[in-house]
Enzyme design. Sequence first.
Site, mmCIF file in Angstrom:
data_model
loop_
_atom_site.group_PDB
_atom_site.id
_atom_site.type_symbol
_atom_site.label_atom_id
_atom_site.label_comp_id
_atom_site.label_asym_id
_atom_site.label_seq_id
_atom_site.Cartn_x
_atom_site.Cartn_y
_atom_site.Cartn_z
ATOM 1 N N ASP A 64 2.573 -11.885 10.337
ATOM 2 C CA ASP A 64 3.596 -12.175 11.294
ATOM 3 C C ASP A 64 3.079 -13.220 12.579
ATOM 4 O OD1 ASP A 64 4.683 -10.215 10.863
ATOM 5 O OD2 ASP A 64 3.419 -8.863 12.453
ATOM 6 N N ARG A 89 1.212 -1.395 0.283
ATOM 7 C CA ARG A 89 0.002 -0.349 0.345
ATOM 8 C C ARG A 89 0.638 1.887 0.097
ATOM 9 N NH1 ARG A 89 -4.831 0.903 3.612
ATOM 10 N NH2 ARG A 89 -3.781 0.787 5.649
ATOM 11 N N ASP A 145 -2.263 -9.979 12.916
ATOM 12 C CA ASP A 145 -1.543 -9.836 11.811
ATOM 13 C C ASP A 145 -1.085 -11.004 11.325
ATOM 14 O OD1 ASP A 145 0.495 -9.659 9.931
ATOM 15 O OD2 ASP A 145 0.308 -7.802 10.496
ATOM 16 N N THR A 180 0.053 7.815 -0.734
ATOM 17 C CA THR A 180 -2.169 7.499 -1.546
ATOM 18 C C THR A 180 -2.441 6.080 -0.680
ATOM 19 O OG1 THR A 180 -1.081 5.967 -3.372
ATOM 20 C CG2 THR A 180 -0.805 8.152 -3.249
#
Length: 217
Positions: A211, A112, A208, A116
Amino acid sequence: MQAYSDARFPAVTVVGHPLVQHKLTLLRQKATPTAEFRQIAREISLLMAYEVTRDLPLDTVTVETPMEAMEAPLLSGKKLCFVPILRAGNGILDGMLDLVPSARVGHIGLYRDPATLVPVEYYLKLPDDIPERLVVVVDPMLATGHSAAAALTRLRQAGAAQLRFVCLLAAPEGLAVLQDEHPDVPVFTAAIDRCLDEHGYICPGLGDAGDRLYGTK
Ligand code: URA
């Protein structure tokens, strides 16, 4: 419990099988250590692959058993291509390959852009015959839905005509994005959770996934 749909999201199948639900609960528990998490992710993804392949078309072929000839079913046409979204998607790939060892595998990497927030592709490798295959995009967490939507768009541009998406947990926000951008893509998930938090994590979720799979935190 059978697989069921959700009135809000007609393209979504929630896989209610007791083994899937049991394993998902183990994944959610924060005390589950990395090695166990990885193993359970493999097991649950095999079960998800079972559901996503439930309606594959069959041909009838003649086979000779040691006893006699018979007409028997065999999967028809070109088969599957799994496409994990890097990196967490890799954590639910091996279980699917345990079930469908002859499937091809493509990879897509997206990050990402911090300015933006738009997903940017950094890696793409797909089999040449992707237009003829059923392409199953896999990522354990459908959170905002932006990476999944971008991956599906990119795969369509690459010629994929038949697409499905598999995750373990989905947020309603992410499902709404997929429904808006790819309403024709069937989605399979083990659960639809409550919402995203302000950081884009699924709540209650499992944390996550990358992770937890790779022990990076
Ligand atoms: N990605 C994750 O790994 N977990 C979340 O909760 C959301 C996105």
